[in-house]
Scaffold this motif. Structure first.
Motif, PDB file in Angstrom:
ATOM      1  N   HIS A 137       0.688  -1.265  -0.026  1.00 35.61           N
ATOM      2  CA  HIS A 137      -0.202   0.048  -0.131  1.00 35.61           C
ATOM      3  C   HIS A 137       0.854   1.338   0.077  1.00 35.61           C
ATOM      4  O   HIS A 137       1.619   1.383   1.128  1.00 35.61           O
ATOM      5  CB  HIS A 137      -0.797  -0.071   1.191  1.00 35.61           C
ATOM      6  CG  HIS A 137      -1.945   0.996   1.211  1.00 35.61           C
ATOM      7  ND1 HIS A 137      -2.901   1.186   0.397  1.00 35.61           N
ATOM      8  CD2 HIS A 137      -2.293   1.929   2.292  1.00 35.61           C
ATOM      9  CE1 HIS A 137      -3.844   2.058   0.747  1.00 35.61           C
ATOM     10  NE2 HIS A 137      -3.260   2.440   1.967  1.00 35.61           N
ATOM     11  N   GLY A 138       0.868   1.979  -1.024  1.00 33.16           N
ATOM     12  CA  GLY A 138       1.710   3.106  -1.191  1.00 33.16           C
ATOM     13  C   GLY A 138       0.956   4.298  -0.783  1.00 33.16           C
ATOM     14  O   GLY A 138      -0.239   4.505  -0.697  1.00 33.16           O
ATOM     15  N   VAL A 139       1.886   5.120   0.086  1.00 28.19           N
ATOM     16  CA  VAL A 139       1.075   6.393   0.618  1.00 28.19           C
ATOM     17  C   VAL A 139       1.794   7.635   0.028  1.00 28.19           C
ATOM     18  O   VAL A 139       1.399   8.978   0.495  1.00 28.19           O
ATOM     19  CB  VAL A 139       1.119   6.380   2.070  1.00 28.19           C
ATOM     20  CG1 VAL A 139       0.344   5.475   2.665  1.00 28.19           C
ATOM     21  CG2 VAL A 139       2.588   6.482   2.686  1.00 28.19           C
ATOM     22  N   GLY A 140       2.693   7.610  -0.641  1.00 28.69           N
ATOM     23  CA  GLY A 140       3.502   8.674  -1.177  1.00 28.69           C
ATOM     24  C   GLY A 140       3.747   8.937  -2.548  1.00 28.69           C
ATOM     25  O   GLY A 140       4.580   9.961  -2.743  1.00 28.69           O
ATOM     26  N   LEU A 141       2.972   8.451  -3.620  1.00 26.90           N
ATOM     27  CA  LEU A 141       3.233   8.624  -4.883  1.00 26.90           C
ATOM     28  C   LEU A 141       2.513   9.947  -5.381  1.00 26.90           C
ATOM     29  O   LEU A 141       2.929  10.241  -6.519  1.00 26.90           O
ATOM     30  CB  LEU A 141       2.623   7.497  -5.764  1.00 26.90           C
ATOM     31  CG  LEU A 141       3.400   7.099  -7.029  1.00 26.90           C
ATOM     32  CD1 LEU A 141       4.837   7.371  -6.923  1.00 26.90           C
ATOM     33  CD2 LEU A 141       2.949   5.578  -7.554  1.00 26.90           C
ATOM     34  N   SER A 142       1.515  10.277  -4.834  1.00 27.81           N
ATOM     35  CA  SER A 142       1.029  11.604  -5.164  1.00 27.81           C
ATOM     36  C   SER A 142       0.315  11.463  -6.540  1.00 27.81           C
ATOM     37  O   SER A 142       0.355  12.346  -7.445  1.00 27.81           O
ATOM     38  CB  SER A 142       1.905  12.787  -5.032  1.00 27.81           C
ATOM     39  OG  SER A 142       1.257  13.956  -5.092  1.00 27.81           O
ATOM     40  N   ILE A 143      -0.457  10.444  -6.480  1.00 26.03           N
ATOM     41  CA  ILE A 143      -1.219  10.227  -7.815  1.00 26.03           C
ATOM     42  C   ILE A 143      -2.136  11.115  -8.277  1.00 26.03           C
ATOM     43  O   ILE A 143      -2.468  11.639  -9.417  1.00 26.03           O
ATOM     44  CB  ILE A 143      -1.831   8.799  -7.664  1.00 26.03           C
ATOM     45  CG1 ILE A 143      -0.889   7.543  -7.641  1.00 26.03           C
ATOM     46  CG2 ILE A 143      -3.123   8.521  -8.993  1.00 26.03           C
ATOM     47  CD1 ILE A 143      -1.200   6.334  -8.379  1.00 26.03           C
ATOM     48  N   GLY A 144      -2.703  11.998  -7.248  1.00 18.99           N
ATOM     49  CA  GLY A 144      -3.706  13.041  -7.456  1.00 18.99           C
ATOM     50  C   GLY A 144      -2.900  14.205  -7.921  1.00 18.99           C
ATOM     51  O   GLY A 144      -3.554  15.454  -7.923  1.00 18.99           O
ATOM     52  N   GLY A 145      -1.404  14.573  -7.659  1.00 18.22           N
ATOM     53  CA  GLY A 145      -0.813  15.502  -8.028  1.00 18.22           C
ATOM     54  C   GLY A 145      -0.985  15.993  -9.555  1.00 18.22           C
ATOM     55  O   GLY A 145      -1.325  15.406 -10.269  1.00 18.22           O
ATOM     56  N   ASP A 146      -0.620  17.382  -9.673  1.00 23.48           N
ATOM     57  CA  ASP A 146      -0.772  17.938 -11.025  1.00 23.48           C
ATOM     58  C   ASP A 146       0.104  18.040 -11.830  1.00 23.48           C
ATOM     59  O   ASP A 146       0.044  18.387 -13.130  1.00 23.48           O
ATOM     60  CB  ASP A 146      -1.771  19.177 -10.884  1.00 23.48           C
ATOM     61  CG  ASP A 146      -1.229  20.443 -10.334  1.00 23.48           C
ATOM     62  OD1 ASP A 146      -0.251  20.148  -9.974  1.00 23.48           O
ATOM     63  OD2 ASP A 146      -1.860  21.401 -10.020  1.00 23.48           O
TER      64      ASP A 146
ATOM     65  N   GLU B   2      -2.877   2.435  -4.245  1.00 27.89           N
ATOM     66  CA  GLU B   2      -2.413   3.930  -3.550  1.00 27.89           C
ATOM     67  C   GLU B   2      -3.731   4.574  -3.553  1.00 27.89           C
ATOM     68  O   GLU B   2      -4.710   3.912  -3.593  1.00 27.89           O
ATOM     69  CB  GLU B   2      -1.591   4.468  -4.885  1.00 27.89           C
ATOM     70  CG  GLU B   2      -0.016   4.618  -4.505  1.00 27.89           C
ATOM     71  CD  GLU B   2      -0.024   5.949  -3.532  1.00 27.89           C
ATOM     72  OE1 GLU B   2      -0.756   6.480  -3.217  1.00 27.89           O
ATOM     73  OE2 GLU B   2       1.362   6.021  -3.112  1.00 27.89           O
ATOM     74  N   HIS B   3      -3.497   5.826  -3.154  1.00 26.12           N
ATOM     75  CA  HIS B   3      -4.527   6.666  -2.889  1.00 26.12           C
ATOM     76  C   HIS B   3      -5.119   7.669  -4.030  1.00 26.12           C
ATOM     77  O   HIS B   3      -4.194   8.289  -4.765  1.00 26.12           O
ATOM     78  CB  HIS B   3      -4.118   7.536  -1.719  1.00 26.12           C
ATOM     79  CG  HIS B   3      -3.927   6.644  -0.324  1.00 26.12           C
ATOM     80  ND1 HIS B   3      -2.813   5.921  -0.269  1.00 26.12           N
ATOM     81  CD2 HIS B   3      -4.853   6.224   0.388  1.00 26.12           C
ATOM     82  CE1 HIS B   3      -2.969   5.465   0.758  1.00 26.12           C
ATOM     83  NE2 HIS B   3      -4.031   5.410   1.257  1.00 26.12           N
ATOM     84  N   LEU B   4      -6.336   7.952  -4.063  1.00 26.44           N
ATOM     85  CA  LEU B   4      -6.802   9.150  -4.714  1.00 26.44           C
ATOM     86  C   LEU B   4      -6.522  10.555  -4.096  1.00 26.44           C
ATOM     87  O   LEU B   4      -7.575  10.892  -3.198  1.00 26.44           O
ATOM     88  CB  LEU B   4      -8.293   9.027  -4.959  1.00 26.44           C
ATOM     89  CG  LEU B   4      -9.062  10.062  -5.968  1.00 26.44           C
ATOM     90  CD1 LEU B   4      -8.376  10.094  -7.231  1.00 26.44           C
ATOM     91  CD2 LEU B   4     -10.593   9.881  -6.060  1.00 26.44           C
TER      92      LEU B   4
END
Lengths: 253, 295
Positions: free
Chosen positions: B68-77, B102-104
């Motif tokens: 479970h990743g918490v740091g990839l910042s998938i929602g970053g622009d 990962e997270h939204l």
């Protein structure tokens, strides 16, 4: 752009700085801007960074107390933002920050204790490697000893101090409630992790200089010459401590 | 470094209860815990070696693991951090996990990392960016990932889509699965005065590969309205258990379920009991032949 668009830069500024304006496009259940709810994000960020630093500097927490440490951590995190999501890499400059805290001037050993906490953490996460031991040294032909060059073990760190840093650090990492008697002479620390457990050793005079010279690629003869300027240096004694501790890595074939 | 091959334990995550792996618990876990799987926070295993790597190997020899990743910042622009994505791939290669999630949410902007899962507006523009990032991660890892619904405290006035529609569109566009965090549903719905049951009814449950449960803190805002804070520092609240049970019944199948507990860690038996409670609910929907704990 519409008025209610929230830029990431504005969100980031507001979450990092309590005096910054909360973006108006962030709304509560009634559709109105809600600065108080935004505090949840600020609180989470501040407490996560404080907890990360406290986890990385446990002996410092013990020395200065939770409240003082939290204040120092908040002050540090206001200036120094994490550059990566690896929070165990955050805080490399925290010992220098502590050294600049005026109210700690009467406790000048605290920054060195912080450096030792940091060295311990780097060793904990370092790459695994087999140490170069006394047996490996014994296998080196006698005429090759002077020119021998050793690779530092990935976990090896030294902390040179004007204070009894190892004794103070050890007393504040153990679950001891009674203050131990501390020596009054200075101590240099060697941190190693020959296998899985991180070890902290006291180095004899000149031992840190020898270790650092060898780690920088100097030959045994050059490194010994470098350390010889330090009073009380004994090559056999220092080398023995370094090898038993696992300060160097076995060469990879 | 040589790695013990975990080939005597399956990789696939079973439709059972799992818990977040904490190094404090490893001794008791290896002493005979009966847990469906363990989930690791990828970032905690991104050091170069040492105890975390060794403990993960030990656990992986005996149990399936999810990452479970918490740091990839998938929602970053901005673009994803390539170095961090490479680190995630290294953890996945080592752990051989049954699921990767990962997270939204976003956490990095302009090279500054914020240690929180920050919300994003739900618009066509953010959907396009998030979909591109999810596709990039899936390409890098060579496998689909799960994306988790966030806990939120505020909404964006600029949002044009429901979160459930956003996630359904993301899954359809990228082929990713979804991680349904039932505690986050309770937190986010309470905080925006929405109905959690309606959220679950609107959620694309057929895309859910994993469920999360966790504890939250109940607070009040300035106007006296209930404000739930996603803390992961206590037992799962009873209303969340009820919502979970309703979710599993609505899905009509047992779904791998993780109990998260990340701070103020309990002793191992307390966490194991939380997992057992989820296991009981899952067992009701598991076909009889798969029952591991009959009677």
């Amino acid at each position: 752009m519409r008025d209610d668009t929230v830029s990431r830069a504005a969100f980031l500024a507001a979450v990092s700085d309590r005096s910054a304006a909360v973006p108006a496009g962030l709304v509560g259940p009634d559709g109105a801007p809600d600065a108080l709810r935004f505090q949840v994000y600020r609180n989470t960020v501040a407490s996560t960074l404080t907890e990360a630093l406290a986890a990385s500097f446990p002996a410092v927490v013990r020395l200065v107390g939770d409240a003082f440490f939290a204040a120092a951590a908040i002050d540090y995190s206001a200036r120094e933002k994490p550059a990566s999501p690896l929070l165990f890499r955050y805080g490399a400059s925290f010992p220098d920050h502590i050294a600049g805290i005026a109210s700690l001037a009467a406790y000048p050993y605290v920054p060195d204790v912080a450096r030792l906490d940091w060295a311990w953490l780097q060793a904990y996460h370092a790459a695994d490697a087999a140490p170069f031991g006394a047996d490996d040294l014994a296998a080196v032909p006698h005429d090759a000893l002077a020119g021998l060059r050793l690779s530092p073990h990935p976990a090896m760190r030294t902390v040179i101090s004007d204070y009894p840093v190892v004794s103070i650090w050890a007393a504040n990492r153990a679950d001891e409630t009674e203050a131990a008697a501390l020596p009054d002479q200075s101590e240099d620390a060697l941190v190693t992790r020959p296998d899985i457990e991180v070890l902290v050793h006291r180095l004899p005079p000149g031992g840190a200089a020898l270790a650092e010279a060898l780690a920088s690629g100097r030959s045994l003869e050059e490194a010994a010459g470098h350390a010889a300027s330090i009073g009380g240096f004994d090559l056999g004694e220092s080398l023995s401590v370094l090898l038993r501790a696992g300060a160097f890595a076995k060469p990879t074939p | 470094m040589a790695r013990t091959s975990p080939d005597h334990v399956t990789t696939a995550i079973p439709a059972r209860a799992g818990v977040s792996l904490k190094l404090d618990h490893v001794g008791e876990i290896l002493n005979g815990a009966d847990i469906g799987f363990f989930e690791i926070h990828a970032e905690n295993y991104m050091g170069d070696g040492g105890l975390p790597h060794r403990m993960l190997e030990r656990i992986r020899e005996r149990f399936p693991v999810s990452v479970h990743g918490v740091g990839l910042s998938i929602g970053g622009d901005g673009p994803l951090d390539g170095a961090h994505l490479a680190r995630l791939k290294a953890v996945v290669d080592r752990a051989d996990p049954g699921l990767v999630s990962e997270h939204l949410a976003w956490s990095t902007h302009d090279h500054t990392y914020v240690p929180d899962l920050l919300p994003l507006p739900y618009t066509e523009a953010t959907l396009a960016t998030v979909a591109e990032h999810v596709a990039q991660v899936q390409d890098m890892l060579g496998r689909p990932i799960l994306i988790e619904n966030p806990s939120t405290y505020l909404a964006f006035a600029e949002t044009t889509m429901e979160e459930t529609d956003f996630l359904a569109a993301l899954a359809a566009r990228t082929g990713c699965g979804l991680l349904l965090d039932v505690n986050n549903v309770m937190v986010a719905c309470t905080n925006r005065e929405a109905d959690p049951d309606a959220y679950i009814a609107a959620f694309p449950l057929d895309r859910v590969g994993e469920i999360h449960l966790a504890g939250h803190h109940e607070d009040r805002d300035a106007a006296g309205r209930t404000l739930l804070i996603d803390t992961h520092d206590r037992a799962v609240a009873d209303p969340v258990w009820a919502l979970y049970e309703a979710t599993i019944e609505r899905a009509g199948r047992p779904i791998p379920t993780l109990v998260e507990w990340d701070s103020d860690l309990p002793d191992w038996p307390v966490l194991a009991r939380e997992a057992a409670r989820a296991e009981e609910i899952l067992a009701r929907l598991r076909p009889a032949k798969e029952l591991r704990h009959a009677g």
